[in-house]
Design an enzyme around this catalytic site. Structure first.
Site, PDB file in Angstrom:
ATOM      1  N   GLU A 187      90.144  13.316 -23.483  1.00  0.00           N
ATOM      2  CA  GLU A 187      90.964  14.217 -24.301  1.00  0.00           C
ATOM      3  C   GLU A 187      90.806  15.600 -23.693  1.00  0.00           C
ATOM      4  O   GLU A 187      89.757  16.222 -23.836  1.00  0.00           O
ATOM      5  CB  GLU A 187      90.482  14.219 -25.758  1.00  0.00           C
ATOM      6  CG  GLU A 187      90.503  12.857 -26.429  1.00  0.00           C
ATOM      7  CD  GLU A 187      91.894  12.335 -26.715  1.00  0.00           C
ATOM      8  OE1 GLU A 187      92.882  13.045 -26.412  1.00  0.00           O
ATOM      9  OE2 GLU A 187      92.002  11.216 -27.221  1.00  0.00           O
ATOM     10  N   LYS A 242      76.272  13.303 -25.781  1.00  0.00           N
ATOM     11  CA  LYS A 242      75.913  14.561 -25.114  1.00  0.00           C
ATOM     12  C   LYS A 242      76.788  15.638 -25.749  1.00  0.00           C
ATOM     13  O   LYS A 242      77.931  15.862 -25.331  1.00  0.00           O
ATOM     14  CB  LYS A 242      76.181  14.426 -23.612  1.00  0.00           C
ATOM     15  CG  LYS A 242      75.361  15.321 -22.719  1.00  0.00           C
ATOM     16  CD  LYS A 242      75.451  16.788 -23.019  1.00  0.00           C
ATOM     17  CE  LYS A 242      76.635  17.463 -22.382  1.00  0.00           C
ATOM     18  NZ  LYS A 242      76.737  18.905 -22.765  1.00  0.00           N
ATOM     19  N   CYS A 281      92.912  22.631 -28.267  1.00  0.00           N
ATOM     20  CA  CYS A 281      93.648  21.932 -27.218  1.00  0.00           C
ATOM     21  C   CYS A 281      95.098  21.721 -27.630  1.00  0.00           C
ATOM     22  O   CYS A 281      95.972  21.626 -26.784  1.00  0.00           O
ATOM     23  CB  CYS A 281      92.977  20.586 -26.946  1.00  0.00           C
ATOM     24  SG  CYS A 281      92.726  19.642 -28.457  1.00  0.00           S
ATOM     25  N   GLU A 328      96.048  27.016 -19.672  1.00  0.00           N
ATOM     26  CA  GLU A 328      95.521  26.978 -21.040  1.00  0.00           C
ATOM     27  C   GLU A 328      94.646  28.217 -21.247  1.00  0.00           C
ATOM     28  O   GLU A 328      93.652  28.405 -20.550  1.00  0.00           O
ATOM     29  CB  GLU A 328      94.683  25.711 -21.210  1.00  0.00           C
ATOM     30  CG  GLU A 328      94.207  25.517 -22.622  1.00  0.00           C
ATOM     31  CD  GLU A 328      93.374  24.254 -22.783  1.00  0.00           C
ATOM     32  OE1 GLU A 328      92.440  24.046 -21.981  1.00  0.00           O
ATOM     33  OE2 GLU A 328      93.651  23.501 -23.723  1.00  0.00           O
TER      34      GLU A 328
HETATM   35  P1  NAD Z   1      84.045  21.651 -20.777  1.00  0.00           P
HETATM   36  O1  NAD Z   1      84.864  20.685 -20.015  1.00  0.00           O
HETATM   37  O2  NAD Z   1      83.469  22.800 -20.071  1.00  0.00           O
HETATM   38  O3  NAD Z   1      82.815  20.895 -21.463  1.00  0.00           O
HETATM   39  C1  NAD Z   1      82.991  19.796 -22.332  1.00  0.00           C
HETATM   40  C2  NAD Z   1      81.713  18.987 -22.356  1.00  0.00           C
HETATM   41  O4  NAD Z   1      81.515  18.403 -21.069  1.00  0.00           O
HETATM   42  C3  NAD Z   1      80.463  19.811 -22.645  1.00  0.00           C
HETATM   43  O5  NAD Z   1      79.589  19.054 -23.449  1.00  0.00           O
HETATM   44  C4  NAD Z   1      79.883  20.020 -21.257  1.00  0.00           C
HETATM   45  O6  NAD Z   1      78.489  20.243 -21.277  1.00  0.00           O
HETATM   46  C5  NAD Z   1      80.219  18.693 -20.608  1.00  0.00           C
HETATM   47  N1  NAD Z   1      80.231  18.708 -19.140  1.00  0.00           N
HETATM   48  C6  NAD Z   1      80.389  19.778 -18.315  1.00  0.00           C
HETATM   49  N2  NAD Z   1      80.285  19.384 -17.020  1.00  0.00           N
HETATM   50  C7  NAD Z   1      80.082  18.044 -17.033  1.00  0.00           C
HETATM   51  C8  NAD Z   1      79.905  17.068 -16.010  1.00  0.00           C
HETATM   52  N3  NAD Z   1      79.920  17.385 -14.719  1.00  0.00           N
HETATM   53  N4  NAD Z   1      79.717  15.784 -16.375  1.00  0.00           N
HETATM   54  C9  NAD Z   1      79.721  15.430 -17.674  1.00  0.00           C
HETATM   55  N5  NAD Z   1      79.869  16.312 -18.691  1.00  0.00           N
HETATM   56  C10 NAD Z   1      80.055  17.604 -18.380  1.00  0.00           C
HETATM   57  O7  NAD Z   1      84.954  22.085 -22.014  1.00  0.00           O
HETATM   58  P2  NAD Z   1      84.594  23.140 -23.160  1.00  0.00           P
HETATM   59  O8  NAD Z   1      84.695  24.494 -22.561  1.00  0.00           O
HETATM   60  O9  NAD Z   1      83.349  22.741 -23.875  1.00  0.00           O
HETATM   61  O10 NAD Z   1      85.812  22.889 -24.175  1.00  0.00           O
HETATM   62  C11 NAD Z   1      87.053  23.483 -24.017  1.00  0.00           C
HETATM   63  C12 NAD Z   1      88.026  22.506 -23.365  1.00  0.00           C
HETATM   64  O11 NAD Z   1      88.083  21.313 -24.140  1.00  0.00           O
HETATM   65  C13 NAD Z   1      89.443  23.024 -23.331  1.00  0.00           C
HETATM   66  O12 NAD Z   1      90.027  22.800 -22.075  1.00  0.00           O
HETATM   67  C14 NAD Z   1      90.156  22.201 -24.391  1.00  0.00           C
HETATM   68  O13 NAD Z   1      91.525  22.046 -24.197  1.00  0.00           O
HETATM   69  C15 NAD Z   1      89.436  20.926 -24.337  1.00  0.00           C
HETATM   70  N6  NAD Z   1      89.580  20.199 -25.606  1.00  0.00           N
HETATM   71  C16 NAD Z   1      90.391  19.107 -25.656  1.00  0.00           C
HETATM   72  C17 NAD Z   1      90.581  18.432 -26.850  1.00  0.00           C
HETATM   73  C18 NAD Z   1      91.465  17.219 -26.934  1.00  0.00           C
HETATM   74  O14 NAD Z   1      91.299  16.448 -27.864  1.00  0.00           O
HETATM   75  N7  NAD Z   1      92.375  16.992 -26.005  1.00  0.00           N
HETATM   76  C19 NAD Z   1      89.934  18.867 -27.993  1.00  0.00           C
HETATM   77  C20 NAD Z   1      89.121  19.980 -27.919  1.00  0.00           C
HETATM   78  C21 NAD Z   1      88.945  20.627 -26.699  1.00  0.00           C
END
Ligand code: NAD
Length: 472
Positions: free
Chosen positions: A244, A169, A278, A378
């Site tokens: 992550e 996804k 991140c 963050e």
């Molecule tokens: P997000 O959590 O909003 O979304 C991430 C993914 O999860 C998307 O594909 C989204 O559609 C999906 N999602 C949303 N709600 C969901 C649910 N209820 N059930 C299952 N999936 C769901 O994050 P974002 O805004 O896309 O990305 C930014 C965030 O990602 C930041 O907080 C960043 O720190 C984190 N990030 C972490 C790492 C790491 O390796 N630790 C790397 C990159 C980004």
């Protein structure tokens, strides 16, 4: 205008059952560049069923067969490098240097998985038992927008190496990258159902994956808030999870550091991926005795950073991915000023000379205390905070005083001292005088930065269950 109308299920491009359309934008111009038709929960169920069917045979493939598939996937993604680079620039706004790293990363992760797989012992003797590492089952792989292609490929490479099949996804905001990666992976000729890609909303398709009894494991990269929801929603089916999540990484500048090297590295760590990382080193911990010296150098370095058109070679900070993200970052800059932090560079609004695009002024605050909002949350944009400390103990205490623990940076000319400090930091990775990446080493977070690890042997084992066989 791009129109993306297909998802990928059971080895074929199909029109989704879902019919909602989602707009795609160029963050550098704010122009709408296309739409993607989103999958729904029915599509997710079909994709999960296909992955479940494929698992019966794919889980029994040999290591050599999986290495051959990973190699074909690598080659197929390399063949689409130019298209992927263009997509990353257009829909994400990645500057040239970042865009080429992201593009190469999306293919190199397959080679990293091959290297791990070659040396891995799936069977070993422990006392009187034979312990067999068995693929866990269908894996649900959920990616964020800040490195969508890289996370699709990295998570899929680990799942395939283990013998798992996958339902992916991707971020709905990264549909151009997803289309190119899907076409490349299709060309690699995996058996039908081994991977399925269903672009849809997180709370629809993502939620269907997380709650499905036919999905054994979820690997999620995204925000801490959504990650917590995934643990809760996955509990009923006892999902294995790798999470992550977010970070608030400290760059600890020790008092013996060579500032000519440490200042540019600390700023680069903070502005990594336009600040939308991140692992961004967004809290810079500086010895109070050398604070003024550090501030003067860092101000110049930040003022020289070009935030602008991602296609321009001089740009190292591109636009924020969306209007919402831009507003959010602006809100944090305002909050920093309201709470009494002092601006050294940047501030609210767009960089000089720009009237459009979700561009942020590279921003540096000082006089920040670790309890201010900008030091705790963050921001996910190019906004850095200098926090002064009194001595080494104080620096370690401030570094660890955060709900996160993904990465930390230590700057020092004394190797033994840097190691001593690194040993006391609660983070999944500590980088000493470097910003480099090591794909053989585990990556992941302590505390609320996540659960489990990706990359290398730890990443592979996240898709395996140990089974002990006795009496044979
Ligand atoms: P997000 O959590 O909003 O979304 C991430 C993914 O999860 C998307 O594909 C989204 O559609 C999906 N999602 C949303 N709600 C969901 C649910 N209820 N059930 C299952 N999936 C769901 O994050 P974002 O805004 O896309 O990305 C930014 C965030 O990602 C930041 O907080 C960043 O720190 C984190 N990030 C972490 C790492 C790491 O390796 N630790 C790397 C990159 C980004």
């Amino acid at each position: 205008m791009h129109s993306i109308d297909h998802i990928y299920i059971d080895g074929a491009f199909v029109v989704p059952h879902g019919d909602e359309r989602f707009d795609l934008f160029n963050p550098a111009t704010e122009e709408r560049i296309g739409t993607v038709r989103l999958a729904d929960a029915d599509d997710a169920r079909l994709a999960i069923a296909a992955a479940k069917r494929a698992f019966a045979t794919f889980s029994r493939t040999t290591v050599d067969e999986r290495i051959a598939l990973l190699q074909r996937m690598h080659d197929a993604v390399v063949a689409r490098e130019d298209d992927l680079f263009e997509a990353v620039r257009l829909e994400y706004g990645a500057p040239v240097s970042r865009g080429s790293w992201m593009t190469k990363h999306a293919s190199s992760v397959f080679l990293d998985a091959i290297a791990t797989l070659r040396d891995y012992a799936f069977e070993r003797r422990m006392g009187t038992a034979t312990v067999v590492m068995q693929p866990v089952g269908v894996a649900g792989l959920i990616t964020p927008w800040n490195s969508n292609a890289g996370f699709i490929c990295g998570k899929l490479a680990a799942a395939i190496a283990a013998g798992c099949t996958a339902v992916i996804k991707p971020s709905e905001m990264s549909a151009l990258q997803t289309k190119i990666v899907t076409e490349a992976l299709h060309a690699a000729g995996a058996p039908a159902g081994v991977f399925n890609i269903v672009t849809g909303r997180g709370d629809v398709v993502g939620a269907a994956i997380v709650s499905s009894p036919d999905v054994a494991k979820v690997s999620f990269t995204g925000s801490t808030a959504v990650g917590k929801g995934i643990v809760r929603a996955g509990a009923d089916t006892m999902k294995r999870v790798t999470l992550e999540l977010g970070g608030k990484s400290p760059s600890i500048v020790l008092d013996d550091a060579d500032f000519a090297k440490a200042v540019p590295l600390a700023v680069a760590a903070g502005f990594n991926n336009s600040g939308q990382a991140c692992i961004a080193g967004s809290r810079i911990l500086v010895p109070r005795a050398r604070l003024a010296e550090f501030e003067a150098l860092a101000k110049d370095v930040v003022n020289a950073v070009v935030s602008g058109d991602p296609a321009d070679q001089a740009t190292t900070v591109g636009p924020m991915v969306s209007a919402k993200q831009w507003e959010r970052v602006q809100g944090f800059i305002r909050k920093g000023m309201e709470e009494g932090a002092r601006l050294l560079a940047g501030g609210e609004g767009r960089p000089d000379g720009h009237t459009r695009g979700w561009l942020v002024r590279p921003t540096l605050f000082t006089d920040v205390s670790n309890d201010m909002t900008i030091a705790r949350e963050e921001i996910f944009g190019p906004v850095l905070s200098i926090i002064a400390y009194d001595d080494e103990e104080d620096a370690i205490a401030i570094a660890n005083d955060t709900p996160y623990g993904l990465q930390a940076y230590v700057h020092s000319t004394d190797g033994a001292r840097a190691l001593r400090v690194a040993s006391r930091i609660d983070a999944g990775r500590v980088l000493i005088n470097t910003l480099s990446h090591e794909p053989k080493a585990p990556f992941g977070g302590f505390k609320q930065s996540g659960q489990g690890r990706e990359y290398g042997v730890f990443g592979l084992e996240a898709y395996l269950e140990p089974k002990a066989i006795l009496g044979a």
